[in-house]
Structures are given as structure tokens and as C-alpha cells.
Enzyme design. Structure first.
Site, PDB file in Angstrom:
ATOM      1  N   CYS A 187      -3.195  -1.345 -10.225  1.00 13.32           N
ATOM      2  CA  CYS A 187      -3.314  -0.242  -9.548  1.00 13.32           C
ATOM      3  C   CYS A 187      -4.444   0.541 -10.511  1.00 13.32           C
ATOM      4  O   CYS A 187      -4.532   0.520 -11.823  1.00 13.32           O
ATOM      5  CB  CYS A 187      -2.063   0.497  -9.731  1.00 13.32           C
ATOM      6  SG  CYS A 187      -2.540   2.176  -8.994  1.00 13.32           S
TER       7      CYS A 187
ATOM      8  N   MET B 186       0.749  -1.146   0.126  1.00 20.69           N
ATOM      9  CA  MET B 186      -0.119  -0.025  -0.050  1.00 20.69           C
ATOM     10  C   MET B 186       0.764   1.166   0.094  1.00 20.69           C
ATOM     11  O   MET B 186       1.653   1.619   0.985  1.00 20.69           O
ATOM     12  CB  MET B 186      -1.062  -0.056   1.120  1.00 20.69           C
ATOM     13  CG  MET B 186      -2.197  -1.098   1.022  1.00 20.69           C
ATOM     14  SD  MET B 186      -3.201  -0.801   2.505  1.00 20.69           S
ATOM     15  CE  MET B 186      -2.226  -1.540   3.884  1.00 20.69           C
TER      16      MET B 186
END
Ligand SMILES: Cc1cc2nc3c(=O)[nH]c(=O)nc-3n(C[C@H](O)[C@H](O)[C@H](O)COP(=O)(O)O)c2cc1C
Length: 324
Positions: A104, A21
Site C-alpha cells: 500500500c 481494493m
């Protein structure tokens, strides 16, 4: 041929990854999660463009501590040359594997054809992935999503294509790009990808695992080789300890206030060593909500923490709550 990621996962009774993250899983947080029982750690995503140009910030993102092993460096990009160059640089940093981010959903990444944009062109995804696999000796893994949108969820085919490209494990976030982080993760397609008799590489299931019970249930229900936890670990690294306890058959325990404070302090000191006290204190602000969730009347303490600039100020503020 053997599969190094399979071997790596076989060392854990119930393998759990901390999800990469950006802006959250820096070395300090990863070390805290490792101590709590996260088995496999991955760096924040690193732009292959920036890495191949040796941009300092990107190079630093590859740094890890020996205690973090097994550890993967994650790269993202859209063109073969920089992906290959970045993978070679990542290899020099000495991780256990290299992970390609094909998941992503962020506009800035997708607009360049990187991240989940590649799910609109699976042959290109296979080509770029194979180029990275061929360029390095380390095992290469991929993290991706179900597909681009509700009309295109090719994950079962994608997993096979990734295997053919030489990838040694695939992590699947059970959402499409169009979903971003909304709605509920659909694990049924993760399960389908895993159940495909032609697929032999490990499948890591990801999306919405927010308790130890759910981690165990979902691994069993969908047959995945490992689970990956992201948001539920933010400010709650105990989730890894709770999974371990449940796997052992013991009761999951929840942290006391003092344990939470001690963990925040540990993370702050680790982060300060890495990037300086001021930055460590500022970045920690995003995690207090998680660390002190559900505490009665904590809001005023949190407001004060938002203004603190040193670790000792943070500590004093946190201790003042436990004393009241
Ligand atoms: C703040 C934030 C940053 C993220 N950064 C990355 C990243 O750098 N690389 C990546 O592959 N996924 C990234 N993700 C996605 C997570 O790894 C994960 O796939 C997603 O959050 C779903 O898992 P969860 O429901 O357990 O959070 C990010 C997610 C969040 C919330």
C-alpha cells in the site's frame, strides 16, 4: 514441503485474482466477480491494529461467503505483535489463506511503517512476515510492489526473502511506491522475479491488465502463475468472463445494457443485505462510470443516479434509459 497455494491455483486453467481494493471489493462486488469467473478473491485490506483491538468495522471486513472460496483475508500493519494477533484472528474467520499487504502506497499507512514502507527495510519485512507465518496454520501470501522508488527495486531479492520466510505465493504490482498508480506498470521485473531459478513459490502478476487479451499475453510473456486484476474490473466484472472465454478459445462477449443493469441490481441487493440499502446505494455511485462506460448520452442518467437514495429509484432511473 507442499505448497497449498500452488495446489489451489492448479485447479484453475488460467488463475485470475480479483485484486483487493479498499472501498470497492466488498462482499457484494466480490460475489459478482466470482460469478463472472474471478477465481481467487481477497478481502479489502484490514488494519492489524484495528483487528487486534476487535474494532467492529475491521472484524466485519473479514466476513465472506462460502461461494467466494478460495478466499484470502488481507491484513496490513507495522508491528509484530498486532500483525500476529490480527493473523490469528483472521485465521479464526476461516479463509483459505492470509495475505499481508506490503504494497500500500498511501501516506497514512506508509508513515506508520506499514504497506510499501517496509520495502525500505527488507530484513524487517522478512522478520515480520516470518512471525506471521509462524503464528498461523493457514498459508500466508504477500502482496507487494517492485520497490520504494526508481533507485530501489529489490523485488527479485524480496521474493526470495519472502519464500525463505515461509510465504506460499507473492503477488507483485509492477510499480514502485513512488509511482503510486501513475505511469505504466513494469512487468519485466515481475518476469525476472518469476524467472529466478531459486524461486519456487507462485508469482501473481499485477498492474494495468485491462483486457482479456492482455491478461493472456502477459501471463505468457512473463511466465507468471496467475494474474490479478484491479481497476479494470471496477464496473466491469465481465473482464473475468472474457478471459475465461479467450482461454477456452471462444470469442469474448460484451454485456448488453440490460445485462449491465441486471448486474448493478444484483450487486445493490447483495450490498443492501450486508450493510443496509442507504449505504449500498451511496457506495454504488462510484461504480456507475465503469458499469455504463461509453453509453451514448448517459450523463443525465448518471446525474440522477447520484441523487437516488433507494434501490427501486436506481432501477427506475436505469430502466428509463433503456426505454428511451
Ligand atoms: C481504490 C483502490 C483500492 C485499493 N485497495 C487495496 C487494498 O486494500 N489492498 C491492496 O493490496 N491493494 C489495494 N489496491 C491496489 C490494487 O490491489 C492493485 O494492486 C492496483 O490497483 C494495481 O492493479 P490494477 O492496475 O489492475 O488496478 C487498491 C487500488 C485501488 C485503485
Amino acid at each position: 514441503m507442499g505448497n497449498a497455494i500452488q495446489d489451489m491455483l492448479s485447479k484453475f486453467a488460467f488463475p485470475v485474482y480479483l485484486a483487493p481494493m479498499e472501498g470497492v471489493t466488498d462482499r457484494s462486488f466480490r460475489l459478482v466477480c466470482k460469478k463472472m469467473g474471478a477465481d481467487v478473491l481477497v478481502s479489502e485490506f484490514i488494519s492489524s491494529d484495528a483487528l487486534s483491538r476487535e474494532i467492529d468495522k475491521s472484524v466485519r471486513k473479514m466476513c465472506f461467503d462460502e461461494r467466494e472460496r478460495p478466499f484470502g483475508v488481507q491484513i496490513f500493519g507495522h508491528d509484530e505483535q498486532s500483525l500476529v494477533a490480527a493473523a490469528r484472528m483472521a485465521e479464526l474467520a476461516g479463509p483459505d489463506f492470509i495475505d499481508i499487504n506490503w504494497g500500500c502506497p498511501v501516506k497514512k499507512v506508509v508513515n506508520k511503517g506499514a504497506g510499501s514502507a517496509i520495502l525500505q527495510d527488507v530484513p524487517r519485512m522478512a522478520r515480520l512476515t516470518a512471525a506471521v507465518v509462524d503464528a498461523v496454520r493457514l498459508p500466508v501470501t504477500v502482496k507487494t510492489r517492485l520497490g520504494w522508488d526508481s533507485s530501489s527495486k529489490p523485488i527479485v531479492e524480496v521474493a526470495e526473502r519472502m519464500q525463505d520466510a515461509g510465504v506460499q505465493a507473492i503477488a507483485i504490482h509492477g510499480r514502485t511506491r513512488a509511482q503510486m498508480y501513475g505511469g505504466e506498470a513494469d512487468w519485466s521485473l515481475i518476469g525476472e522475479a518469476k524467472a529466478n531459478p531459486r524461486l519456487h513459490i507462485p508469482v501473481v502478476g499485477n498492474g494495468d491488465i485491462d483486457s482479456a487479451e492482455k491478461a493472456l499475453q502477459y501471463r505468457k510473456r512473463y511466465g507468471v502463475d496467475a494474474v490479478m486484476i484491479g481497476r479494470a474490473a471496477i464496473g466491469n466484472p465481465w473482464i473475468f468472463q472474457q478471459i475465461k472465454a479467450l482461454v477456452r478459445g471462444s470469442e469474448a462477449s460484451f454485456p448488453t445494457y440490460d445485462e449491465r443493469v441486471a448486474t448493478v441490481m444484483e450487486q445493490l441487493h447483495l450490498a443492501a443485505k450486508e450493510k443496509g440499502e442507504r449505504r449500498a446505494v451511496l457506495e454504488m455511485r462510484t461504480q456507475y462510470a465503469g458499469y455504463f462506460k461509453g453509453l451514448y448520452n448517459f450523463k443525465t442518467v448518471r446525474m440522477k443516479l447520484m441523487q437516488a437514495l433507494t434501490i427501486s429509484e436506481c432501477e427506475d432511473i436505469l430502466r428509463s434509459y433503456s426505454e428511451c
